[in-house]
Design an enzyme around this catalytic site. Structure first.
Site, PDB file in Angstrom:
ATOM      1  N   HIS A  25      10.677  -2.248  -4.623  1.00  0.00           N
ATOM      2  CA  HIS A  25       9.376  -2.826  -4.295  1.00  0.00           C
ATOM      3  C   HIS A  25       8.515  -2.864  -5.539  1.00  0.00           C
ATOM      4  CE1 HIS A  25       6.769   0.789  -4.475  1.00  0.00           C
ATOM      5  NE2 HIS A  25       7.857   1.447  -4.116  1.00  0.00           N
ATOM      6  N   CYS A  26       7.532  -3.770  -5.527  1.00  0.00           N
ATOM      7  CA  CYS A  26       6.514  -3.815  -6.576  1.00  0.00           C
ATOM      8  C   CYS A  26       5.208  -3.349  -5.950  1.00  0.00           C
ATOM      9  CB  CYS A  26       6.401  -5.210  -7.181  1.00  0.00           C
ATOM     10  SG  CYS A  26       5.969  -6.499  -6.003  1.00  0.00           S
ATOM     11  N   ALA A  27       4.093  -3.786  -6.477  1.00  0.00           N
ATOM     12  CA  ALA A  27       2.808  -3.292  -5.984  1.00  0.00           C
ATOM     13  C   ALA A  27       2.523  -3.721  -4.542  1.00  0.00           C
ATOM     14  CB  ALA A  27       1.685  -3.775  -6.893  1.00  0.00           C
ATOM     15  N   THR A  28       2.997  -4.909  -4.156  1.00  0.00           N
ATOM     16  CA  THR A  28       2.649  -5.427  -2.825  1.00  0.00           C
ATOM     17  C   THR A  28       3.840  -5.932  -2.022  1.00  0.00           C
ATOM     18  OG1 THR A  28       2.234  -7.638  -3.751  1.00  0.00           O
ATOM     19  CG2 THR A  28       0.348  -6.123  -3.606  1.00  0.00           C
ATOM     20  N   ARG A  29       5.015  -6.108  -2.670  1.00  0.00           N
ATOM     21  CA  ARG A  29       6.124  -6.782  -1.994  1.00  0.00           C
ATOM     22  C   ARG A  29       7.382  -5.918  -1.938  1.00  0.00           C
ATOM     23  NH1 ARG A  29       5.988 -11.946  -5.744  1.00  0.00           N
ATOM     24  NH2 ARG A  29       5.067 -10.361  -7.079  1.00  0.00           N
TER      25      ARG A  29
END
Length: 324
Positions: A25-29
């Site tokens: 995952h990244c910051a939002t996804r």
């Protein structure tokens, strides 16, 4: 929000655990790499609680949850997949242009360590509140006004610098894992590059005496790589490939002993003998080049250009005042 239930529905909607080759995952996804994208039921996932959108990009099925929520969902998905998703197939890695694959590689390496960098950056901001002169009172810092906060500021400064001082350790772990090697060996290689017995990289080039090792007629500079990126990236790739090769040719009864030993020994020597100095120079040249572009090309380089006002020209067009 029932995170385990959402994770279970996501895994089922993408074709099950056996269809997942990578989960991150990244910051939002939430970013999922699937072996067979035709099995993904995007409509079902889009209707799940907390999902703000879904789309495919560069070989990844990405589910938008938002900051905070995505961490919880990713943890639950990893629990369902055993915490160690199967390695991506070579075909998935080969998709897209060379530039796209390179960008994806960098993304996979740096996205996991973004929280550490964000934490360090925000802590630096807090430290600046304590140490910035004139922020609250002209000519004085906050800790000069309130000396009782000096030790607190010192601790925060230490916390803020840790991620950047030991950046090669974070990158070594993440990059070696991405390249298919043992991430803990990558972390050890990063530790070697910032060992306190080495001259600090920030003191290099300041005129201070540079310590050296003299081996077989070679003079090797004993200088660390604090805050650098290129040397540890290249050496993580080299380490992963060397380790993989050693696993193939080493007898199983010796593998667990000799492969880590040879990998670290060889990579350590190569780092300080050749790759490290070359990549340090390349990084410096890159920084100088970007600085030159910024300062020399005006708005093309990203720097706003302000017109220079010349008094002689201004006076020429200014209205003349006449006395009666």
């Amino acid at each position: 929000m029932n995170y385990p239930s959402i994770a279970a529905q996501i895994v089922a909607a993408v074709g099950g655990r056996e269809n997942l080759s990578n989960v991150m995952h990244c910051a939002t996804r939430l970013r999922l790499t699937c072996l067979d994208e035709s099995k993904i039921d995007a409509d079902t996932i889009a209707e799940l609680e907390g999902v703000k959108g879904v789309f495919n990009a560069k070989g990844q099925f990405q589910i938008i949850f938002g900051s905070g929520t995505v961490n919880q969902v990713c943890d639950e998905v990893l629990k369902l997949t055993g915490g160690q998703p199967v390695q991506p197939q070579p075909k998935a890695e080969a998709e897209g242009s060379v530039i796209n694959r390179f960008i994806k590689m960098l993304s996979d390496i740096f996205v996991p360590i973004i929280p550490a960098i964000v934490a360090g950056g925000l802590l630096m901001g807090i430290n600046n509140i304590f140490t910035a002169e004139g922020l609250f009172v002209s000519g004085k810092t906050l800790i000069e006004l309130y000396p009782q906060f000096a030790d607190l500021a010192g601790m925060i400064n230490l916390f803020s610098n840790a991620a950047f001082t030991f950046l090669p350790v974070l990158i070594g772990f993440s990059a070696t894992k991405k390249f298919g090697g043992n991430p803990y060996l990558g972390a050890v290689l990063g530790m070697i590059m910032v060992h306190p017995d080495l001259m600090n990289a920030y003191s290099y080039g300041t005129g201070a005496a540079v310590p050296t090792w003299n081996l077989f007629g070679l003079s090797i500079e004993a200088v660390g790589y604090q805050g650098t990126v290129l040397p540890v990236l290249v050496m993580s790739f080299f380490l992963a490939k060397l380790e993989t090769r050693l696993h193939k040719i080493t007898p199983s009864w010796l593998d667990n002993l000799t492969t880590p030993l040879i990998s670290i020994l060889v990579c350590g020597f190569v780092t300080f003998l050749a790759v490290g100095p070359v990549m340090r120079t390349a990084g410096n040249l890159l920084a100088y080049g970007i600085s030159w572009l910024y300062h020399s090309l005006g708005f093309i380089g990203g720097r706003s250009v302000r017109p220079v006002l010349r008094p002689d020209r201004l006076n020429r067009h200014a209205p003349q005042l006449h006395r009666d």
